[in-house]
Design an enzyme around this catalytic site. Structure first.
Site, PDB file in Angstrom:
ATOM      1  N   SER A 148      -8.232   2.627   8.866  1.00 31.35           N
ATOM      2  CA  SER A 148      -8.777   3.240  10.082  1.00 31.35           C
ATOM      3  C   SER A 148      -9.698   2.548  10.850  1.00 31.35           C
ATOM      4  CB  SER A 148      -9.163   4.844   9.790  1.00 31.35           C
ATOM      5  OG  SER A 148      -8.274   5.556   9.325  1.00 31.35           O
TER       6      SER A 148
ATOM      7  N   ASP B 233       2.632   4.918  -5.742  1.00 34.98           N
ATOM      8  CA  ASP B 233       1.881   6.374  -5.476  1.00 34.98           C
ATOM      9  C   ASP B 233       2.639   7.587  -6.068  1.00 34.98           C
ATOM     10  OD1 ASP B 233       0.333   8.200  -4.634  1.00 34.98           O
ATOM     11  OD2 ASP B 233       0.186   7.634  -2.580  1.00 34.98           O
TER      12      ASP B 233
ATOM     13  N   ASP C 252       0.777  -1.164   0.100  1.00 33.30           N
ATOM     14  CA  ASP C 252      -0.080  -0.133   0.036  1.00 33.30           C
ATOM     15  C   ASP C 252       0.811   1.164   0.040  1.00 33.30           C
ATOM     16  OD1 ASP C 252      -2.295   1.479   0.060  1.00 33.30           O
ATOM     17  OD2 ASP C 252      -2.461   1.366   2.441  1.00 33.30           O
TER      18      ASP C 252
ATOM     19  N   HIS D 104      -9.108   4.520  -1.825  1.00 25.78           N
ATOM     20  CA  HIS D 104      -8.338   4.740  -0.788  1.00 25.78           C
ATOM     21  C   HIS D 104      -9.136   5.516   0.286  1.00 25.78           C
ATOM     22  CE1 HIS D 104      -4.345   3.337  -1.952  1.00 25.78           C
ATOM     23  NE2 HIS D 104      -4.574   3.026  -3.017  1.00 25.78           N
ATOM     24  N   GLY D 105      -8.551   5.706   1.506  1.00 25.55           N
ATOM     25  CA  GLY D 105      -9.351   6.386   2.332  1.00 25.55           C
ATOM     26  C   GLY D 105     -10.766   6.024   2.641  1.00 25.55           C
ATOM     27  N   ALA D 106     -11.285   4.890   2.541  1.00 24.72           N
ATOM     28  CA  ALA D 106     -12.645   4.465   2.634  1.00 24.72           C
ATOM     29  C   ALA D 106     -13.066   3.806   3.851  1.00 24.72           C
ATOM     30  CB  ALA D 106     -12.752   3.410   1.321  1.00 24.72           C
ATOM     31  N   SER D 107     -12.630   3.989   5.119  1.00 28.51           N
ATOM     32  CA  SER D 107     -13.022   3.559   6.185  1.00 28.51           C
ATOM     33  C   SER D 107     -14.083   4.332   6.602  1.00 28.51           C
ATOM     34  CB  SER D 107     -12.128   3.867   7.289  1.00 28.51           C
ATOM     35  OG  SER D 107     -10.970   2.697   7.247  1.00 28.51           O
TER      36      SER D 107
END
Length: 321
Positions: free
Chosen positions: A269, A104, A82, A223-226
């Site tokens: 998260s 990235d 990741d 991404h960042g999908a909590s």
């Protein structure tokens, strides 16, 4: 069963209108909880390690934890890097058994991002490994990834075809309004419902739909999908924590994304919150306990329940292995 790449996973997910959960791992309890849930529900799963995880746990430990899970379960698992920061990080993971890597280069100009991704693709494909890259830049904090909201940018759909054709990447992470960490949005970006709870802005599904139109059949990543599960935030705060105004992505929006072209949804998260909630609650209820197996067991159980819920209710990957 040996580790697999995400190629067949994503093909089936795209055609079946569901997504595969990509869960970040840092220790034994997380690996156990994630794979126990996936095995019980016959779901494929992606285990992913960030640079922070590799620094914390050390690569050999992470590798053997994953191998232990494969011995414990007959399970479809891809091992993914990741947020690989550079070619060297990706090469190291490729050389050490990862089946998928993310390079990235989203912080760079378009042509520089293309050149970096293409270099990683050439090496990875020669070794049977698949590559994810990113266009657009998410705000928030996750391990070594720190992006101020002012520097974040949505993916430009008009760039995706050129990027994919020039790089040869196998999947593409896009920015449609998700964000890293437990504090994904400032209070002023949100509204409050009748109960006073913060409600985040809606994801830019118009961008996702236009990207999908331009890249038919191509797997997209979020991404960042909590969801920053409110129940776990409350448990933490009720037991000495101070997570003020922590808010995540509503699950119904993630399910909609999974029904479109999003084949991989990252969760980090929420795992941390579930584990911490279990530990804090246990320590508050049993102040005489000092055996890590006692409180970590509760944290692990929380994570397993969370992952099972995501698989069934959000990703739709139950019985897809």
């Amino acid at each position: 069963m040996p580790l697999v790449t995400t190629t067949e996973m994503f093909k089936k997910a795209y055609e079946g209108h569901y997504a595969i959960g990509a869960f970040n791992i840092n220790n034994m309890e997380l690996v156990q909880a994630i794979t126990d849930a996936a095995a019980a529900l016959h779901s494929p799963v992606i285990l992913q390690a960030s640079a922070g995880a590799r620094n914390y746990a050390k690569p050999p430990y992470l590798k053997h934890l994953v191998e232990a899970a494969l011995e414990d379960h007959d399970l479809l698992v891809a091992l993914h890097l990741d947020h690989g920061a550079d070619f060297e990080a990706c090469k190291d993971c490729i050389d050490n058994g990862f089946t998928s890597v993310m390079i990235d280069g989203s912080q760079y100009a378009f042509d520089e991002n293309v050149a970096l991704a293409k270099r990683v693709v050439e090496y990875a494909h020669a070794h049977g490994v698949v590559v994810e890259a990113e266009l657009g830049q998410l705000a928030g904090i996750e391990d070594e990834v720190h992006v101020d909201a002012a520097d974040a940018s949505y993916t430009r759909p008009e760039e995706v075809e050129e990027f994919v054709s020039r790089t040869g990447v196998d999947s593409l992470a896009i920015a449609i309004g998700t964000s890293h960490g437990a504090y994904k949005f400032k209070p002023e970006q949100c509204t409050r419902n009748e109960q006073g709870v913060l409600v985040p802005p809606t994801l830019r599904f118009d961008i996702l739909e236009e990207v999908s139109r331009r890249l038919p059949g191509f797997p997209i990543v979020l991404h960042g999908a909590s969801s920053v599960v409110p129940a776990y935030v409350k448990i933490i705060n009720d037991n000495g924590g101070k997570l003020k105004d922590a808010v995540g992505i509503p699950e119904e929006q993630l399910r909609k994304a999974a029904s479109l072209s999003v084949c991989k949804i990252n969760v980090d998260s929420d795992l941390r919150l579930a584990l911490t909630a279990g530990i804090r609650q246990h320590m508050a209820e049993h102040p005489d306990h000092f055996d890590p197996r006692q409180y970590l067991k509760d944290g692990r159980q929380n994570v397993q329940e969370l992952v099972a819920h995501k698989i069934k209710a959000v990703f739709g990957s139950e019985n897809k292995a």
